[in-house]
Design an enzyme around this catalytic site. Structure first.
Site, short mmCIF file in Angstrom:
data_model
loop_
_atom_site.label_atom_id
_atom_site.label_comp_id
_atom_site.label_asym_id
_atom_site.label_seq_id
_atom_site.Cartn_x
_atom_site.Cartn_y
_atom_site.Cartn_z
CG ASP A 135 -1.79 -1.09 1.28
OD1 ASP A 135 -2.33 -1.55 0.17
OD2 ASP A 135 -2.67 -1.09 2.29
NE ARG A 186 -4.21 -2.00 -4.23
CZ ARG A 186 -3.83 -1.91 -2.85
NH1 ARG A 186 -3.39 -1.00 -2.33
NH2 ARG A 186 -3.88 -3.15 -2.41
N GLY A 190 -5.81 8.36 -3.51
CA GLY A 190 -4.97 8.60 -2.31
C GLY A 190 -5.99 9.12 -1.24
CB THR A 228 -11.42 4.33 -8.28
OG1 THR A 228 -12.49 5.32 -7.88
CG2 THR A 228 -11.59 3.56 -9.66
NE ARG A 291 -11.50 4.14 3.06
CZ ARG A 291 -10.10 4.15 3.23
NH1 ARG A 291 -9.60 2.97 3.96
NH2 ARG A 291 -9.28 4.81 2.63
C1 LIG Z 1 -8.48 -1.43 -3.18
C2 LIG Z 1 -8.30 -0.19 -2.60
C3 LIG Z 1 -6.98 0.16 -2.14
C4 LIG Z 1 -6.68 1.23 -1.81
N1 LIG Z 1 -4.97 1.50 -1.22
C5 LIG Z 1 -4.71 2.59 -1.13
C6 LIG Z 1 -3.38 2.88 -1.04
O1 LIG Z 1 -2.52 1.89 -0.86
N2 LIG Z 1 -3.01 4.30 -0.33
C7 LIG Z 1 -3.96 5.24 -0.46
O2 LIG Z 1 -3.69 6.42 -0.14
N3 LIG Z 1 -5.39 4.77 -0.74
C8 LIG Z 1 -5.68 3.86 -1.08
N4 LIG Z 1 -7.22 3.46 -1.22
C9 LIG Z 1 -8.10 4.43 -1.03
C10 LIG Z 1 -7.96 5.58 -2.13
O3 LIG Z 1 -6.76 6.11 -2.16
C11 LIG Z 1 -9.46 6.54 -1.91
O4 LIG Z 1 -9.20 7.36 -0.82
C12 LIG Z 1 -10.65 5.90 -1.62
O5 LIG Z 1 -10.66 4.68 -2.65
C13 LIG Z 1 -11.82 6.75 -2.33
O6 LIG Z 1 -11.80 7.03 -3.64
P1 LIG Z 1 -12.40 6.79 -4.47
O7 LIG Z 1 -11.70 6.33 -6.05
O8 LIG Z 1 -13.53 5.77 -4.47
O9 LIG Z 1 -13.27 8.20 -5.33
P2 LIG Z 1 -14.35 9.05 -4.52
O10 LIG Z 1 -14.23 10.08 -5.74
O11 LIG Z 1 -13.96 9.52 -2.95
O12 LIG Z 1 -15.53 8.50 -4.36
C14 LIG Z 1 -16.51 7.93 -5.52
C15 LIG Z 1 -17.62 7.28 -4.96
O13 LIG Z 1 -17.38 5.98 -4.25
C16 LIG Z 1 -18.05 6.12 -3.17
N5 LIG Z 1 -17.16 6.04 -1.90
C17 LIG Z 1 -16.04 6.31 -2.00
N6 LIG Z 1 -15.33 6.39 -0.73
C18 LIG Z 1 -16.42 6.01 0.16
C19 LIG Z 1 -16.75 5.66 1.39
N7 LIG Z 1 -15.61 5.83 2.38
N8 LIG Z 1 -17.57 5.33 2.08
C20 LIG Z 1 -18.88 5.23 1.36
N9 LIG Z 1 -19.01 5.30 -0.13
C21 LIG Z 1 -17.66 5.93 -0.54
C22 LIG Z 1 -19.25 7.21 -3.15
O14 LIG Z 1 -20.28 6.42 -3.82
C23 LIG Z 1 -18.49 7.93 -3.86
O15 LIG Z 1 -19.32 8.84 -4.61
C24 LIG Z 1 -7.37 2.34 -1.68
C25 LIG Z 1 -8.87 2.32 -2.30
C26 LIG Z 1 -8.86 0.88 -2.74
C27 LIG Z 1 -10.19 0.88 -3.40
#
Ligand SMILES: Cc1cc2nc3c(=O)[nH]c(=O)nc-3n(C[C@H](O)[C@H](O)[C@H](O)COP(=O)(O)OP(=O)(O)OC[C@H]3O[C@@H](n4cnc5c(N)ncnc54)[C@H](O)[C@@H]3O)c2cc1C
Length: 310
Positions: A135, A186, A190, A228, A291
């Protein structure tokens, strides 16, 4: 709002009183609020959950929660726990894929020991066919994470990949750096609170960066993963792959346990590879607060559950 809510929840995540309160109520019963995002506090609970997801056609990666360890003993304990987790995964017959953080393996305490700890996981992992994803943590760790990854790559470790964050201004360069190696990335938006000097602060800029980097990764053909829940981005990534005749099995989507389960299943039904990141363990508070920071509306269900459970 985008950067503001992250900053607010980051500040809350450092509150010892809130941590105590959350630890008492968050996972106490089967309906407690943290269970929405955390598979359980024990390996056994995580395996039960993973089996169920696997039965639904989803791919998995298991994450033993923990970060920012301050002593070599804690780093060793986390390393041993990962080795035990791999044994349990093999015995349970579920998919052999794990995710971990370098601050959990002691990078803040001693870099060389952290590399040794990572090897202690990668070596048995390679023997048993595991893929290990590192990660990406906040920006003070970006360079050291990539350097450690490159060290291992030079030592011929290939059962390992890294996460990169689209919100960082430097990431295009890092994507090119990983593409040159042929390494598996991946891509995520962020999750941390970052200064404007290091990271884009507006959702539109982050989304634009994500799509640009996703296209670079797809075109490089290194089996990228897109972490995402953003439906628009997912649609645009799929359109790019289709346009370039990149088959659905040449990349995967990844989502977090408990988030957009509907979308997870519809992607599987649409022929995509969809991996769920399944976090478990007692150190769930910082992960949980990230989250909440991403979607302050989540606070509503926490408060409702707290009132109900007290
Ligand atoms: C498999 C995976 C691994 C990850 N690993 C890392 C990592 O190593 N380092 C790092 O910095 N980040 C990591 N992340 C987190 C990532 O950086 C984002 O913070 C997170 O995925 C939210 O962004 P999004 O791309 O979903 O888009 P966003 O624009 O934030 O959200 C898009 C849509 O997704 C849904 N959603 C998003 N987050 C939530 C939530 N918390 N609760 C409910 N609904 C939500 C909502 O419907 C929202 O409208 C990871 C995420 C995933 C999916």
């Amino acid at each position: 709002m985008y950067a503001g809510s992250k900053a607010f929840f980051y500040a809350l995540s450092r509150s010892a009183a809130l941590k105590r309160l959350a630890s008492k109520y968050g996972m106490a019963t089967s309906g407690s609020f943290a269970r929405r995002f955390i598979a359980g506090e024990t390996i056994e609970e995580a395996i039960t959950c993973a089996r169920k997801l696997q039965g639904e056609g989803l791919l998995l990666t298991l994450d033993y929660l923990g970060e920012s360890v301050r002593t070599l003993e804690e780093a060793m304990a986390a390393t041993r726990e990962y080795v035990r987790l791999m044994d349990v995964i093999v015995a349970a017959g579920i998919e052999r894929n794990i995710s971990l953080k370098l601050t959990q393996l002691g990078v803040d305490v001693d870099r060389a020991t952290c590399v040794d700890n990572l090897r202690r996981i990668l070596d048995p992992g390679a023997r048993h066919g595991f893929f290990v994803r590192i990660d990406m943590e906040n920006s003070p760790y970006t360079e050291v994470t990539l350097e450690i990854f490159e060290t291992l790559w030079q030592q011929e470790y290939r059962n390992v990949g890294v996460a990169l964050q689209a919100y960082l201004r430097r990431t295009e360069q890092d994507v090119r750096r990983m593409n040159e190696l042929g390494a598996r990335v991946r891509l995520v938006k962020g999750a941390y609170k970052e200064p404007a000097s290091a990271a884009y602060q507006h959702k539109a800029e982050v989304d634009e960066s994500f799509l640009r980097l996703a296209r670079l990764l797809l075109d490089a053909g290194t089996y990228p993963a897109f972490g995402t829940h953003d439906m628009d981005l997912i649609a645009q990534i799929r359109a790019h792959a289709l346009g370039r005749q990149i088959a659905n099995d040449r990349f995967e989507f990844q989502m977090l346990y408990g988030i957009r389960r509907d979308l997870q299943h519809s992607l599987v039904a649409g022929g995509c590879r969809m991996r769920v990141y399944v976090p478990f363990g007692r150190q769930w508070f910082p992960y949980f607060m990230r989250r909440l920071g991403e979607r302050p509306a989540n606070l509503g269900f926490v408060l409702r559950a707290l009132i109900r459970d007290r």
